[in-house]
Enzyme design. Sequence first.
Site, PDB file in Angstrom:
ATOM      1  CB  SER A 227      -0.964  -0.066   1.181  1.00 11.38           C
ATOM      2  OG  SER A 227      -2.113   0.667   0.906  1.00 11.38           O
ATOM      3  CE  LYS A 231       0.272   5.439  -1.896  1.00 10.10           C
ATOM      4  NZ  LYS A 231      -0.703   4.675  -2.601  1.00 10.10           N
ATOM      5  CD  GLN A 273      -4.825   7.641  -3.098  1.00  9.98           C
ATOM      6  OE1 GLN A 273      -4.409   6.480  -3.116  1.00  9.98           O
ATOM      7  NE2 GLN A 273      -4.676   8.440  -2.056  1.00  9.98           N
ATOM      8  CD  GLU A 281      -4.830   8.972   2.058  1.00  8.48           C
ATOM      9  OE1 GLU A 281      -5.366   8.953   0.926  1.00  8.48           O
ATOM     10  OE2 GLU A 281      -4.568   7.951   2.691  1.00  8.48           O
ATOM     11  CD1 TRP A 325      -8.169   4.128  -2.287  1.00  6.45           C
ATOM     12  CD2 TRP A 325      -9.396   5.771  -3.178  1.00  6.45           C
ATOM     13  NE1 TRP A 325      -7.727   5.314  -1.749  1.00  6.45           N
ATOM     14  CE2 TRP A 325      -8.470   6.339  -2.279  1.00  6.45           C
ATOM     15  CE3 TRP A 325     -10.288   6.615  -3.870  1.00  6.45           C
ATOM     16  CZ2 TRP A 325      -8.390   7.719  -2.041  1.00  6.45           C
ATOM     17  CZ3 TRP A 325     -10.212   7.991  -3.637  1.00  6.45           C
ATOM     18  CH2 TRP A 325      -9.265   8.516  -2.728  1.00  6.45           C
ATOM     19  CG  HIS A 361      -5.474  -2.705   0.971  1.00  3.99           C
ATOM     20  ND1 HIS A 361      -4.702  -2.725  -0.165  1.00  3.99           N
ATOM     21  CD2 HIS A 361      -5.075  -1.611   1.684  1.00  3.99           C
ATOM     22  CE1 HIS A 361      -3.875  -1.687  -0.147  1.00  3.99           C
ATOM     23  NE2 HIS A 361      -4.085  -0.998   0.962  1.00  3.99           N
TER      24      HIS A 361
END
Length: 415
Positions: A227, A231, A273, A281, A325, A361
């Site tokens: 998640s 990244k 997103q 965020e 998303w 997730h």
Amino acid sequence: TATPTTTSTTTSAPQQSTTLSTSRTTSAPPTSTTQTSSGGSTACPAIPNGLGTPVSNALNDPFTFHGGGKVSSKADWSCRQAEMSQLLQKYELGTLPGKPSSVTASFSGSTLSITVSENGKSISFSVTINNRPSGQAGPAIINYGTFGGLPIPSGVATILFNNDEIAQQQDQSSRGKGKFYDLYGSSHSAGALTAWAWGVSRIIDALELTKAQTNIDPTRIGVTGCSRNGKGAMVAGAFEPRIALTLPEESGAGGSGCWRIAAMQKSQGQNVQDATQIITENVWFSTNFNPYVNNVNSLPFDHHMLAGLIAPRPIYVMENVDMEWLGKVSTYGCMGIARKQWEALGALDKFGYSQVGGNSHCSFPSSQQSSELNAFIGKYLLNNANAGNTSIFRSTATQTFNLASWSPWTVPSLS
Ligand code: MCU
């Protein structure tokens, strides 16, 4: 249990010792304007100022320099990677500092302690190494933080990296907080993703210094995270050429997703997103990015080119098909086009994108394990040439995104 060993080694520049120094040239980020190829030194084209021509309903051509020339050889590709790295830092991720003047390391029990000094300041952090190989030195995977986690096959050590300690990621109030900023100043341009990649580079510096104690081979290091930390894993693989295998798990937007594809979906009312939301965020990106989030078509790159900084090193991207998303379409399109960079380099066996579902997730699905994850780790960290097929591009969804129309440029064959 192994006898605890303690050692402390230092490198600082200039450094005469051949056994203790980490190499400043191999660990430097690909930012120089001169790249060395086997034939010697090749001058790279200067990078023109400015954003260049906007690119709409397509992703930027990774095989054309910012100034317009074509990429037609592997030496050109190295130059283009240095250029793409500079552009990504300037307009999105913030500046990646070069190797600090001093990195020291000590290893005791399972703790690798690292001290970094630069300009009269220093910081220390430590990582935990589990399942170290006995006998010959072996590979390891650096695992960011606490989200998710991959089933790591035996023979591969894990290195637990508390990335939040290097750069915090609570919300926007985390800007400039963490040990990276203690060293470089709270107004340094690097966003958290860049600061964490810098931390990964320091872990590898430390592994180079302590190989005899840790029994970890610093040339066989993978990186993973899920998640937001996925990244981070993607950016670490992109900025650190010593990473041998990049394994981003459900990284979504800001990782394996492309800004332009998310913007297109958003304009059609889909709940994906996008760049405008992501900067509100958290502090993953540099404030350098803020002026462009409403006009991502103006950027001289997208995240297929972030991935391209890794090519032809191996990457296996895991995504989740169930959540829009998280980039069901934006990661599929982005990585489907990123893959062309491995194709140009004759390295399709080092590119994997796999999008499946049925799992929540960051809980790794077993359908990706034996024939995909284990094949990548087996081949590229455990040096088992017969570990299986590693040329993978699949989604369990029926995808209608048009890869060809979004990449209206020629893929060269580079040698
Ligand atoms: C996929 O990564 C992020 C996502 O970008 C955020 O919008 C969401 O809030 O959190 C995800 C995450 O990191 O989950 C652990």
